[in-house]
Motif scaffolding. Structure first.
Motif, PDB file in Angstrom:
ATOM      1  N   UNK A 110      -8.213 -45.471 -45.545  1.00 58.41           N
ATOM      2  CA  UNK A 110      -7.449 -45.134 -44.338  1.00 58.41           C
ATOM      3  C   UNK A 110      -6.128 -44.458 -44.692  1.00 58.41           C
ATOM      4  N   UNK A 111      -5.443 -44.992 -45.708  1.00 59.02           N
ATOM      5  CA  UNK A 111      -4.157 -44.426 -46.125  1.00 59.02           C
ATOM      6  C   UNK A 111      -4.339 -43.038 -46.739  1.00 59.02           C
ATOM      7  N   UNK A 112      -5.388 -42.857 -47.528  1.00 56.93           N
ATOM      8  CA  UNK A 112      -5.661 -41.542 -48.122  1.00 56.93           C
ATOM      9  C   UNK A 112      -5.865 -40.478 -47.055  1.00 56.93           C
ATOM     10  N   UNK A 113      -6.494 -40.878 -45.963  1.00 60.29           N
ATOM     11  CA  UNK A 113      -6.758 -39.936 -44.866  1.00 60.29           C
ATOM     12  C   UNK A 113      -5.465 -39.403 -44.269  1.00 60.29           C
ATOM     13  N   UNK A 114      -4.408 -40.221 -44.278  1.00 62.60           N
ATOM     14  CA  UNK A 114      -3.147 -39.823 -43.659  1.00 62.60           C
ATOM     15  C   UNK A 114      -2.216 -39.082 -44.621  1.00 62.60           C
ATOM     16  N   UNK A 115      -2.601 -38.969 -45.901  1.00 64.28           N
ATOM     17  CA  UNK A 115      -1.775 -38.221 -46.842  1.00 64.28           C
ATOM     18  C   UNK A 115      -1.973 -36.717 -46.662  1.00 64.28           C
ATOM     19  N   UNK A 116      -0.987 -35.951 -47.097  1.00 65.70           N
ATOM     20  CA  UNK A 116      -1.134 -34.499 -47.077  1.00 65.70           C
ATOM     21  C   UNK A 116      -2.233 -34.112 -48.060  1.00 65.70           C
ATOM     22  N   UNK A 117      -2.872 -32.968 -47.881  1.00 67.14           N
ATOM     23  CA  UNK A 117      -3.956 -32.556 -48.786  1.00 67.14           C
ATOM     24  C   UNK A 117      -3.547 -32.558 -50.259  1.00 67.14           C
ATOM     25  N   UNK A 118      -2.331 -32.117 -50.553  1.00 66.56           N
ATOM     26  CA  UNK A 118      -1.866 -32.060 -51.933  1.00 66.56           C
ATOM     27  C   UNK A 118      -1.739 -33.455 -52.532  1.00 66.56           C
ATOM     28  N   UNK A 119      -1.096 -34.358 -51.782  1.00 65.26           N
ATOM     29  CA  UNK A 119      -0.907 -35.721 -52.279  1.00 65.26           C
ATOM     30  C   UNK A 119      -2.228 -36.485 -52.335  1.00 65.26           C
ATOM     31  N   UNK A 120      -3.123 -36.188 -51.394  1.00 64.72           N
ATOM     32  CA  UNK A 120      -4.435 -36.841 -51.390  1.00 64.72           C
ATOM     33  C   UNK A 120      -5.223 -36.458 -52.638  1.00 64.72           C
ATOM     34  N   UNK A 121      -5.124 -35.192 -53.033  1.00 66.89           N
ATOM     35  CA  UNK A 121      -5.817 -34.719 -54.227  1.00 66.89           C
ATOM     36  C   UNK A 121      -5.283 -35.418 -55.479  1.00 66.89           C
ATOM     37  N   UNK A 122      -3.954 -35.539 -55.548  1.00 71.77           N
ATOM     38  CA  UNK A 122      -3.333 -36.213 -56.693  1.00 71.77           C
ATOM     39  C   UNK A 122      -3.756 -37.680 -56.738  1.00 71.77           C
ATOM     40  N   UNK A 123      -3.705 -38.344 -55.569  1.00 71.02           N
ATOM     41  CA  UNK A 123      -4.056 -39.768 -55.506  1.00 71.02           C
ATOM     42  C   UNK A 123      -5.505 -40.001 -55.922  1.00 71.02           C
ATOM     43  N   UNK A 124      -6.411 -39.172 -55.424  1.00 72.19           N
ATOM     44  CA  UNK A 124      -7.825 -39.314 -55.768  1.00 72.19           C
ATOM     45  C   UNK A 124      -8.070 -39.078 -57.259  1.00 72.19           C
ATOM     46  N   UNK A 125      -7.351 -38.097 -57.821  1.00 66.66           N
ATOM     47  CA  UNK A 125      -7.507 -37.795 -59.250  1.00 66.66           C
ATOM     48  C   UNK A 125      -7.118 -38.998 -60.103  1.00 66.66           C
ATOM     49  N   UNK A 126      -5.967 -39.593 -59.801  1.00 67.50           N
ATOM     50  CA  UNK A 126      -5.497 -40.745 -60.579  1.00 67.50           C
ATOM     51  C   UNK A 126      -6.401 -41.955 -60.390  1.00 67.50           C
ATOM     52  N   UNK A 127      -6.870 -42.158 -59.166  1.00 59.01           N
ATOM     53  CA  UNK A 127      -7.729 -43.311 -58.892  1.00 59.01           C
ATOM     54  C   UNK A 127      -9.080 -43.202 -59.583  1.00 59.01           C
ATOM     55  N   UNK A 128      -9.521 -41.975 -59.867  1.00 57.43           N
ATOM     56  CA  UNK A 128     -10.832 -41.784 -60.478  1.00 57.43           C
ATOM     57  C   UNK A 128     -10.840 -42.019 -61.984  1.00 57.43           C
ATOM     58  N   UNK A 129      -9.652 -42.096 -62.597  1.00 54.61           N
ATOM     59  CA  UNK A 129      -9.598 -42.426 -64.014  1.00 54.61           C
ATOM     60  C   UNK A 129      -9.856 -43.927 -64.184  1.00 54.61           C
ATOM     61  N   UNK A 130     -10.414 -44.344 -65.334  1.00 52.20           N
ATOM     62  CA  UNK A 130     -10.616 -45.788 -65.580  1.00 52.20           C
ATOM     63  C   UNK A 130      -9.319 -46.564 -65.371  1.00 52.20           C
ATOM     64  N   UNK A 131      -9.427 -47.763 -64.825  1.00 48.04           N
ATOM     65  CA  UNK A 131      -8.244 -48.531 -64.429  1.00 48.04           C
ATOM     66  C   UNK A 131      -7.300 -48.825 -65.595  1.00 48.04           C
ATOM     67  N   UNK A 132      -7.840 -49.008 -66.791  1.00 43.41           N
ATOM     68  CA  UNK A 132      -7.009 -49.345 -67.946  1.00 43.41           C
ATOM     69  C   UNK A 132      -6.658 -48.127 -68.790  1.00 43.41           C
ATOM     70  N   UNK A 133      -6.825 -46.934 -68.243  1.00 42.53           N
ATOM     71  CA  UNK A 133      -6.568 -45.715 -69.001  1.00 42.53           C
ATOM     72  C   UNK A 133      -5.174 -45.169 -68.737  1.00 42.53           C
ATOM     73  N   UNK A 134      -4.713 -44.299 -69.640  1.00 45.19           N
ATOM     74  CA  UNK A 134      -3.417 -43.645 -69.460  1.00 45.19           C
ATOM     75  C   UNK A 134      -3.434 -42.744 -68.232  1.00 45.19           C
TER      76      UNK A 134
END
Length: 451
Positions: A110-134
């Motif tokens: 729900x929160x991702x939906x309300x982010x701007x396209x640029x910030x949503x892309x950044x958020x999705x990119x970081x979330x897709x990395x393994x949780x314990x990764x740099x």
């Protein structure tokens, strides 16, 4: 410091009670974000929400980042969609990712939906990395400079973009394909001639890490080289983010807490102690206690099989607690030192022979001293020379074996991809207890001619 904080809290409560909200807002605006977060943490949810809404937007976002998981979730639930989006949008990338890790998947979506396209892309990119990764904990808010710039042009770039960046003290030089060419300090840019090329000021061989690197390993690298910021590269050697010193401090604190809990025989607890429910804490602590009970069956089996020795020489029973406590504590001490060495990188798998040799010598020195004291105690109790000798030899053997087991098991755990911290506390104690009882009764059986 405690007195100052107590006065601030008293002032906040006094102004709130008198409904002097303008003065209360002015007081909060003079405080540091972390101090405001501390004040809000001690308030009931409804009062916390009210005080938070008094804060200016920029200050509110800074305070929000310092709040704990449950407190942030309560605030988010009180926001409208627009308010929540405004706060999440302005959070730093790494702090926002940490928040999303704590929230239910439905809320994150729900929160991702309300982010701007640029910030949503950044958020999705970081979330897709393994949780314990740099890559998962990095931030994309950094100063990047074209390698063709001069010092003057670099300063112009920094002035234009600094307000939106995590740090400006280290800039990262990239080529047209965003491949990392080097790093340059702000100090060097300021002191250089305006016409000096950035390529001549930069460190052409910077320390870096990759997006897939384990965050604990990345933290060790930053600590080793004493870096304030470290570039994070993808598989094509392109600069995609940076790790900052505050990120690494969080990692070190979390990993240290996790290791401490595991060494105490507790499964890692994600929430704070006060936020964790009784059932959660029971479940986290029950597992290893159950393991201890199950493994103590072996101890009971040993005592049962050597009952004839205890019946023949009752005095042997007097020294069982001394023996198993000494062996267990020795093993735990040895394991703790080795685990720390493995965690900090001081030790590696290649050092196992050196460690074993050292711990065996230590075991003999410690065991000899403790064995003499234990034998003296047995002598003063009038147990007879046979028991005195049995106790002395057994303590030397058990302490030496405890050192050996305690130093070996963390290496074995690392070899099989298990966190070495697990091989401490209750586990080591239980293993050494079993070995100690076997050694004690076998020594007694042979020296005293039993069985």
């Amino acid at each position: 410091m405690k007195e100052i904080r107590a006065k601030i809290v008293a002032s906040v409560e006094k102004l709130f009670g008198r409904k002097q909200f303008k003065a209360l807002k002015d007081l909060l605006c003079t405080m540091e974000p972390v101090d405001i977060a501390d004040v809000l943490s001690g308030k009931p949810p409804a009062e916390r929400v009210f005080l938070f809404r008094l804060l200016p937007k920029d200050l509110a976002i800074d305070v929000f980042e310092f709040l704990e998981g449950t407190e942030r979730e309560e605030l988010l639930s009180s926001f409208t969609d627009a308010e929540a989006a405004a706060v999440i949008e302005e959070m730093s990338d790494d702090d926002r990712t940490a928040l999303f890790d704590e929230l239910p998947a439905k809320t994150v979506k729900k929160l991702l939906f309300h982010l701007s396209p640029e910030e949503r892309k950044i958020a999705n990119t970081l979330l897709n990395y393994p949780e314990d990764s740099a890559g998962h904990i990095m931030t994309t808010e950094f100063i990047d400079l074209d390698e063709t710039l001069t010092a003057s042009g670099a300063l112009d770039t920094i002035r234009e973009t600094a307000s939106k960046k995590e740090t400006i003290y280290t800039a990262f030089v990239v080529d047209e394909e965003r491949r990392l060419k080097g790093t340059v300090r702000l100090e060097d840019i300021i002191l250089a001639s305006p016409d000096a090329p950035v390529s001549g000021l930069m460190d052409e061989h910077p320390v870096f890490t990759s997006t897939e690197t384990d965050r604990e390993e990345a933290a060790g690298t930053m600590s080793k080289y004493d870096l304030q910021a470290m570039p994070v590269l993808d598989r094509e050697h392109r600069l995609v983010g940076i790790l900052t010193f505050d990120d690494i401090l969080d990692v070190v604190q979390e990993e240290a807490t996790e290791d401490f809990e595991r060494m105490a025989g507790i499964s890692p607890v994600e929430e704070s102690y006060m936020d964790a429910g009784v059932l959660t804490l029971t479940r986290k602590r029950f597992t290893w206690l159950l393991v201890c009970i199950v493994t103590q069956v072996f101890s009971s089996f040993i005592l049962e099989n050597y009952a004839f020795a205890l019946e023949s020489v009752v005095a042997l029973a007097f020294f069982i607690p001394l023996l198993i406590d000494t062996g267990g504590n020795t093993g735990t001490q040895s394991a703790t030192l080795v685990i720390r060495g493995l965690t900090t990188g001081e030790l590696s798998g290649d050092d196992v022979k050196k460690v074993i040799s050292k711990e065996l010598v230590l075991g003999l020195l410690l065991g000899g001293t403790l064995g003499a004291l234990a034998a003296l105690r047995a002598l003063t109790m009038g147990t007879g020379y046979g028991v005195v000798l049995t106790v002395g030899i057994s303590v030397v053997a058990v302490v030496s074996l405890g050192n050996l087991v305690g130093s070996l098991m963390p290496f074995a755990a690392r070899k099989f991809g298990i966190d070495p911290a697990i091989m401490s506390g209750p586990f080591i104690t239980t293993v050494v207890d079993i070995i100690g009882l076997l050694v004690y009764f076998e020594v007694a059986r042979r020296l005293l001619g039993l069985g």
